[in-house]
Design an enzyme around this catalytic site. Structure first.
Site, PDB file in Angstrom:
ATOM      1  CG  ASN A 232      -5.849   1.791   9.432  1.00  0.00           C
ATOM      2  OD1 ASN A 232      -4.712   1.447   9.081  1.00  0.00           O
ATOM      3  ND2 ASN A 232      -6.716   0.925   9.919  1.00  0.00           N
TER       4      ASN A 232
ATOM      5  CD  GLU B 200      -5.851  -3.751   1.435  1.00  0.00           C
ATOM      6  OE1 GLU B 200      -4.923  -3.124   1.953  1.00  0.00           O
ATOM      7  OE2 GLU B 200      -6.115  -4.935   1.728  1.00  0.00           O
TER       8      GLU B 200
ATOM      9  CG  MET C 112       1.216  -4.792  11.548  1.00  0.00           C
ATOM     10  SD  MET C 112      -0.509  -5.017  11.074  1.00  0.00           S
ATOM     11  CE  MET C 112      -0.858  -6.542  11.942  1.00  0.00           C
TER      12      MET C 112
ATOM     13  CB  ILE D 218      -2.737  -0.719  19.653  1.00  0.00           C
ATOM     14  CG1 ILE D 218      -3.385  -1.938  18.975  1.00  0.00           C
ATOM     15  CG2 ILE D 218      -3.777   0.099  20.415  1.00  0.00           C
ATOM     16  CD1 ILE D 218      -3.961  -2.943  19.938  1.00  0.00           C
ATOM     17  CG  LEU D 219      -1.059   4.507  16.815  1.00  0.00           C
ATOM     18  CD1 LEU D 219      -1.554   5.163  15.538  1.00  0.00           C
ATOM     19  CD2 LEU D 219       0.370   4.935  17.123  1.00  0.00           C
TER      20      LEU D 219
ATOM     21  NE  ARG E  28       0.414   0.094  23.671  1.00  0.00           N
ATOM     22  CZ  ARG E  28       0.480  -0.746  22.647  1.00  0.00           C
ATOM     23  NH1 ARG E  28       0.613  -0.300  21.430  1.00  0.00           N
ATOM     24  NH2 ARG E  28       0.402  -2.042  22.816  1.00  0.00           N
TER      25      ARG E  28
ATOM     26  CG  ASN F 132      -2.183  -0.826   0.915  1.00  0.00           C
ATOM     27  OD1 ASN F 132      -3.024  -0.434   0.108  1.00  0.00           O
ATOM     28  ND2 ASN F 132      -2.268  -1.995   1.528  1.00  0.00           N
TER      29      ASN F 132
ATOM     30  CG  HIS G 196      -9.496  -3.130   8.467  1.00  0.00           C
ATOM     31  ND1 HIS G 196      -8.548  -3.725   9.267  1.00  0.00           N
ATOM     32  CD2 HIS G 196     -10.592  -3.926   8.502  1.00  0.00           C
ATOM     33  CE1 HIS G 196      -9.063  -4.828   9.786  1.00  0.00           C
ATOM     34  NE2 HIS G 196     -10.295  -4.985   9.336  1.00  0.00           N
TER      35      HIS G 196
ATOM     36  CG  ASP H 161      -8.810  -2.370  12.319  1.00  0.00           C
ATOM     37  OD1 ASP H 161      -7.879  -1.702  11.843  1.00  0.00           O
ATOM     38  OD2 ASP H 161      -8.678  -3.556  12.643  1.00  0.00           O
TER      39      ASP H 161
END
Ligand code: GRF
Length: 216
Positions: free
Chosen positions: A110, A177, A93, A95-96, A68, A17, A112, A148
């Site tokens: 994003n 995509e 990949m 998680i924020l 994080r 992508n 998905h 997501d």
């Protein structure tokens, strides 16, 4: 010369992508310019794609940060240094945290591989086959705090064939995509996407009729 939005891309892996976005950015009339690619994994194949396109690439290896928050502060600082205006996750990949997400609200995309809100998370193609859905596809959305989750900008449907395997379905969704992501980045940069009350209103077409009507 058209004004170009400064695009940053976050990756973790092979970066197909990212490649679609780099290819679009290489076109003169595309309203975005990719100014930095950040990977949280040093071995990500996408880093080589950035190098080949002459785009600065930075590894921020999340395993080297105590939390994080410290990892994200570093990512945020790099995005600021490169004066990024629009951020795109492309197979990223991690998680924020809500803090990071809030800093980039409505400027952070994003992609998905499912028609959200169906099949959030991993293994979307196998789960779609298992569920027996007849139409699968992909979604580009603004990032919000849930996984997501966030206002949906556009979707491209992909019909599921009776003899599809997870791989054959994944291949067709990936092709979709690669069409959808650059088209959405274009629309966002052209100021044709507005978020109101958690939903997106789009001016004009994103991908001809398919993304808007849900027909193939
Ligand atoms: C894509 O299917 C994307 O939708 C998902 O992760 C995959 C990344 O593939 N978020 P690539 O790295 O862009 O090839």
């Amino acid at each position: 010369m058209i004004a170009k939005t400064r695009l940053g891309v976050l990756i973790s892996g092979r970066g197909t992508n990212l490649q679609a976005l780099l290819d679009a950015c290489a076109e003169e009339d595309f309203p975005a310019k990719c100014v930095v690619v950040i990977s949280n994994r040093p071995e990500a194949k996408g880093l080589e794609r950035a190098r080949a396109a002459g785009v600065p690439r930075v590894v921020v290896d999340h395993t080297l940060y105590p939390s994080r928050e410290t990892f994200e502060d570093e990512v945020h600082e790099i995005l600021r240094e490169h004066e990024v205006e629009l951020l795109a996750n492309a197979g990223f990949m991690r998680i924020l945290t809500e803090d990071f997400v809030n800093r980039w609200r409505n400027k952070h995309l994003n992609i998905h591989p499912s028609l959200l809100p169906a099949f959030k998370g991993l293994d979307t193609h196998a789960r779609a086959l298992e569920a027996g859905v007849k139409v699968h596809g992909c979604t580009v959305h603004f990032v919000s705090a849930g996984v997501d989750d966030g206002p949906i900008i556009a979707q491209e449907p992909v019909r599921v064939a009776e003899d599809d395997t997870r791989e054959s379905l994944a291949d067709r969704v990936l092709e979709a995509e690669h069409r959808l992501y650059p088209a959405v980045v274009r629309a966002v940069c052209e100021g044709r996407v507005r978020v109101r009350g958690g939903r997106c209103a789009i001016k004009g077409a994103i991908l001809g009729s398919s993304a808007e009507t849900g027909s193939e």
